[in-house]
Each structure stands twice: as C-alpha cells, then as structure tokens.
Design a protein around this motif. Sequence first.
Motif, PDB file in Angstrom:
ATOM      1  N   GLY A 183      21.626   3.069 -13.657  1.00 11.13           N
ATOM      2  CA  GLY A 183      21.962   1.699 -13.130  1.00 11.13           C
ATOM      3  C   GLY A 183      20.837   1.041 -12.330  1.00 11.13           C
ATOM      4  N   ALA A 184      19.701   1.757 -12.528  1.00 12.33           N
ATOM      5  CA  ALA A 184      18.565   1.016 -11.786  1.00 12.33           C
ATOM      6  C   ALA A 184      17.577   0.120 -12.826  1.00 12.33           C
ATOM      7  N   VAL A 185      16.935  -0.815 -12.161  1.00  2.00           N
ATOM      8  CA  VAL A 185      16.119  -1.724 -13.178  1.00  2.00           C
ATOM      9  C   VAL A 185      14.954  -1.263 -13.097  1.00  2.00           C
ATOM     10  N   ALA A 186      14.262  -0.815 -14.444  1.00  2.00           N
ATOM     11  CA  ALA A 186      12.948  -0.512 -14.658  1.00  2.00           C
ATOM     12  C   ALA A 186      11.916  -1.943 -14.663  1.00  2.00           C
ATOM     13  N   VAL A 187      11.011  -1.673 -13.638  1.00  2.00           N
ATOM     14  CA  VAL A 187       9.966  -2.628 -13.780  1.00  2.00           C
ATOM     15  C   VAL A 187       8.621  -2.125 -14.116  1.00  2.00           C
ATOM     16  N   VAL A 188       8.212  -2.536 -15.166  1.00  2.00           N
ATOM     17  CA  VAL A 188       6.807  -2.006 -15.844  1.00  2.00           C
ATOM     18  C   VAL A 188       5.710  -2.680 -15.722  1.00  2.00           C
ATOM     19  N   ASN A 189       4.710  -1.970 -15.683  1.00  4.06           N
ATOM     20  CA  ASN A 189       3.397  -2.570 -15.246  1.00  4.06           C
ATOM     21  C   ASN A 189       2.461  -1.509 -15.944  1.00  4.06           C
ATOM     22  N   GLU A 190       1.282  -2.252 -16.575  1.00  2.16           N
ATOM     23  CA  GLU A 190       0.049  -1.262 -16.852  1.00  2.16           C
ATOM     24  C   GLU A 190      -0.342  -0.721 -15.895  1.00  2.16           C
ATOM     25  N   ASN A 191      -0.962   0.549 -15.821  1.00  2.00           N
ATOM     26  CA  ASN A 191      -1.256   1.260 -14.708  1.00  2.00           C
ATOM     27  C   ASN A 191      -2.930   0.990 -14.329  1.00  2.00           C
ATOM     28  N   ASP A 192      -3.164  -0.341 -13.952  1.00  3.20           N
ATOM     29  CA  ASP A 192      -4.366  -0.793 -13.773  1.00  3.20           C
ATOM     30  C   ASP A 192      -5.419   0.053 -12.985  1.00  3.20           C
ATOM     31  N   THR A 193      -4.484   0.867 -11.913  1.00  5.53           N
ATOM     32  CA  THR A 193      -5.447   1.639 -11.125  1.00  5.53           C
ATOM     33  C   THR A 193      -6.103   2.689 -11.965  1.00  5.53           C
ATOM     34  N   VAL A 194      -5.738   3.326 -12.943  1.00  2.58           N
ATOM     35  CA  VAL A 194      -6.342   4.108 -13.496  1.00  2.58           C
ATOM     36  C   VAL A 194      -6.823   3.918 -15.072  1.00  2.58           C
TER      37      VAL A 194
ATOM     38  N   LEU B 279     -14.540  -3.058 -13.300  1.00  9.01           N
ATOM     39  CA  LEU B 279     -13.333  -2.171 -13.522  1.00  9.01           C
ATOM     40  C   LEU B 279     -13.294  -1.705 -12.214  1.00  9.01           C
ATOM     41  N   ALA B 280     -13.938  -1.798 -11.186  1.00  7.39           N
ATOM     42  CA  ALA B 280     -13.706  -0.954  -9.838  1.00  7.39           C
ATOM     43  C   ALA B 280     -12.953  -1.815  -9.131  1.00  7.39           C
ATOM     44  N   THR B 281     -13.531  -3.091  -9.045  1.00  8.36           N
ATOM     45  CA  THR B 281     -12.740  -4.084  -8.099  1.00  8.36           C
ATOM     46  C   THR B 281     -11.225  -4.577  -8.743  1.00  8.36           C
ATOM     47  N   LYS B 282     -11.260  -4.475  -9.991  1.00  7.78           N
ATOM     48  CA  LYS B 282      -9.919  -4.601 -10.455  1.00  7.78           C
ATOM     49  C   LYS B 282      -8.987  -3.575 -10.039  1.00  7.78           C
ATOM     50  N   GLN B 283      -9.267  -2.327 -10.483  1.00 10.72           N
ATOM     51  CA  GLN B 283      -8.473  -1.209  -9.841  1.00 10.72           C
ATOM     52  C   GLN B 283      -8.151  -1.274  -8.295  1.00 10.72           C
ATOM     53  N   ALA B 284      -9.015  -1.745  -7.642  1.00  9.10           N
ATOM     54  CA  ALA B 284      -8.725  -1.713  -6.241  1.00  9.10           C
ATOM     55  C   ALA B 284      -7.625  -2.873  -6.008  1.00  9.10           C
TER      56      ALA B 284
ATOM     57  N   ILE C 120      -8.664   3.014 -22.520  1.00  4.14           N
ATOM     58  CA  ILE C 120      -7.078   3.502 -22.624  1.00  4.14           C
ATOM     59  C   ILE C 120      -6.084   2.022 -22.316  1.00  4.14           C
ATOM     60  N   ARG C 121      -6.676   0.814 -22.367  1.00  6.10           N
ATOM     61  CA  ARG C 121      -6.082  -0.219 -21.878  1.00  6.10           C
ATOM     62  C   ARG C 121      -5.102  -0.945 -22.948  1.00  6.10           C
ATOM     63  N   PHE C 122      -3.811  -1.360 -22.561  1.00  4.06           N
ATOM     64  CA  PHE C 122      -3.381  -2.189 -23.665  1.00  4.06           C
ATOM     65  C   PHE C 122      -3.813  -3.293 -24.072  1.00  4.06           C
ATOM     66  N   GLY C 123      -4.639  -3.998 -23.032  1.00  3.92           N
ATOM     67  CA  GLY C 123      -5.226  -5.155 -23.226  1.00  3.92           C
ATOM     68  C   GLY C 123      -4.675  -6.318 -22.498  1.00  3.92           C
ATOM     69  N   ASP C 124      -3.302  -6.539 -22.689  1.00  2.00           N
ATOM     70  CA  ASP C 124      -2.671  -7.160 -22.016  1.00  2.00           C
ATOM     71  C   ASP C 124      -1.034  -7.036 -21.639  1.00  2.00           C
TER      72      ASP C 124
END
Length: 373
Positions: free
Chosen positions: A141-152, A82-87, A157-161
């Motif tokens: 008028g902005a484009v929302a770019v979404v990602n899972e907050n992998d750093t925390v 997990l720590a290296t993934k978050q890094a 509490i992960r979505f899994g994918d």
Amino acid sequence: MTATQPQRSTREIIASARSIVVKIGSSALTSMEAGLDLARLDALADAIEARMRAGSDVVVVSSGAIGAGMAPLGLKQRPRDLATKQAAASVGQLALAHAWGTSFGRYGRTVGQVLLTADDIARRSNHRNAQRTFDRLRSLGAVAVVNENDTVATAEIRFGDNDRLAALVAHLVGADALLLLSDVDGLYDGDPRKDPDATFVREVASPEDLDGVVAGSGGSLGTGGMASKLSAARLAADAGVPVLLAAASEAASALSGGLVGTTFTARPNRLSARRFWVRHAADTAGALTLDDGAVTAVIGRRRSLLSAGIVSVSGSFDAGDVVTLHGVDGTVVARGVVAYDAAELAGMIGRSTGDLAPEARRPVVHADDLVPG
C-alpha cells in the motif's frame, strides 16, 4: 451473435487504466529562486490521491532533486560539473522525499523512495530486483516515488533524463498508462513560444503524425525538453504503454480523463519483459555482422541466427550479453542475446551447423531473444 464492441480511444484507455506511472518534471516542482515549491507538490499529490482512490495504482517518477538542492546550497544557476550536480542532488533528494512523504501523509499514505541508475535497468539481475521492489511496495500500500540516483550516477550510467526513466519504469512495473507532466500542455509541431503559428497535436496514432514536428531541448532547471518527452513517449508506446503528455498544472484533469494534452497510441501487442529489456534497456557489449541471407532470415522470416550467416564479430562479450546485429553495410538490423562469448564465436564464423562440435550447434542468437531494429 454478440455485437462487436467499439474500439476504445487511447484517451479512454488511459482514463480507465488500473496501473499508472506519473512523471513530474523539475519545472513543475521547483523554481530557480526558492527551490522546492510545496504548494505545487501538494496539488499534484491531491490529483494523484484522487486517482488512487478511484482504484488505480500509481507510481510517481519525480524530477527535481537537483533543483530542490540548489537554493539551500546558495546556487543561482543549475550546476554543470558532475560533482556540484551530485552535491545538489544529495541535498535535494532528501528534501524531495520528505516533501512527498509529508504531502501523501495528509491522506495516511506511506511513501517509499526508489533511486535508480541506468545500470539497474541495463543489468538483467538488477532489473528483476527493482521489479520485485516495486511489486512489494504496491502490495504493502505504499506509493513508490522514483528518481534517478543523481548522487552516484555518472555520465556513463545516466538515463539522460527522467522522461526516459519513466518510460522504462512504466514497462518495468507493467503499467497500463504513462503520464508525462511538465510545464508544457502537449505537443506542438513547433515551439509555440517562438512560433505563434505552431499547431497543437492532439493525438499521435502513428509515426506519420510526427512528420514535420520540431522538438527542442530542456530548460534551465531540467535536462529534458520536448525532444526527450517525445522520445520517451515513443519508447513507451512502442512497448505497448499508451502515453498522455500534459501540463502539470492540469494534473487533476489529466488524471481524471479530461480532454487535455497529447495522447500517444500504443502498439497493439505489448513486448514481453525480456524482449523490452533486450530492445530498450540493456547495454550492448559487442556486434555481429551478418551476410544478406542471414539478415533476410532473421528479420524477414523471424528465424534464429546461425553461425553460417555471420561475417565478423567485434567487441568483448560473454554468453548472455546483448549484442547488436549489423548488415554488411553497417546498418543495425536487430539486437539479441548471444549464446556464446566472443572468443568462442570467433572460431565459428561462417561455418554451417553440421561442421561444428555438438556443443556448438545451438543458435548464436535464438529467435525468442532477438528484437528487430
């Protein structure tokens, strides 16, 4: 008399959708050797921009943060701890957001990064806050770019994918369609890399169309795979959002109504935001076991759950939490928002409404807050 309008196909509905969520997989944006592939990202932004210029609002769910951070950190394979993934994600998210901002900047577009954890969707207050953020970004008028907050995000509490995340976001923003773009060109009844006789599935109109389909897990750069894409597509379609699963290399065609990929037909009646949250997004805090009569009333006749039909209570929950409803055989029959906390409910089990104090005579789970399955 006005002639009956012909029913539109799922592909036509997606082609004319005014609001779209586009999910892009890690393998479409990154490579193990070089990290983020800017040329491929630009090509995707070009296709998305063309769709926006045609009149559609587009929200992008972008995987690739961990993959984008691997090369700068000198990592040769996707980290497992997990720590290296978050890094890696902390480095990659910065690069990814900058790349999307630069790419859309060619068209004068502003990009807003939205980082979510499963907790943001599971908690109703956070869920509403995220919804307002998306609405405001689009109105500006902005484009929302979404990602899972992998750093925390942690395992709990992960979505899994990001396929599941994209399906949840599609309902959250009220999208008319969901596009899942990755390194696969659609759904097959087997793995075409291993089985030359695997048959391409052009359309999934009902669960029966998935009989015999075998879906595999993800590759080296991502956490998804066909199993997660299939699960996410069914989740979105069940919520009333049609889905197109296609190759990222065919994004321009997929976004312009081309005959590519696999479509998933949506249920005819879209779930309300609250019922969707109860069914798919909220964490459950406990469980209620119902007698056979209560199961019939709740599931068969769409009635509210009363205390008389409850056999037992388990878990620690408060009024307003989501709980699962079980039959006496342990089968989950529904989910719903409970009106009492666990301690209160323990003293109400099996008692008829007339035997309770006036303040305890409302339903345990109201029919409007109950979702079968």
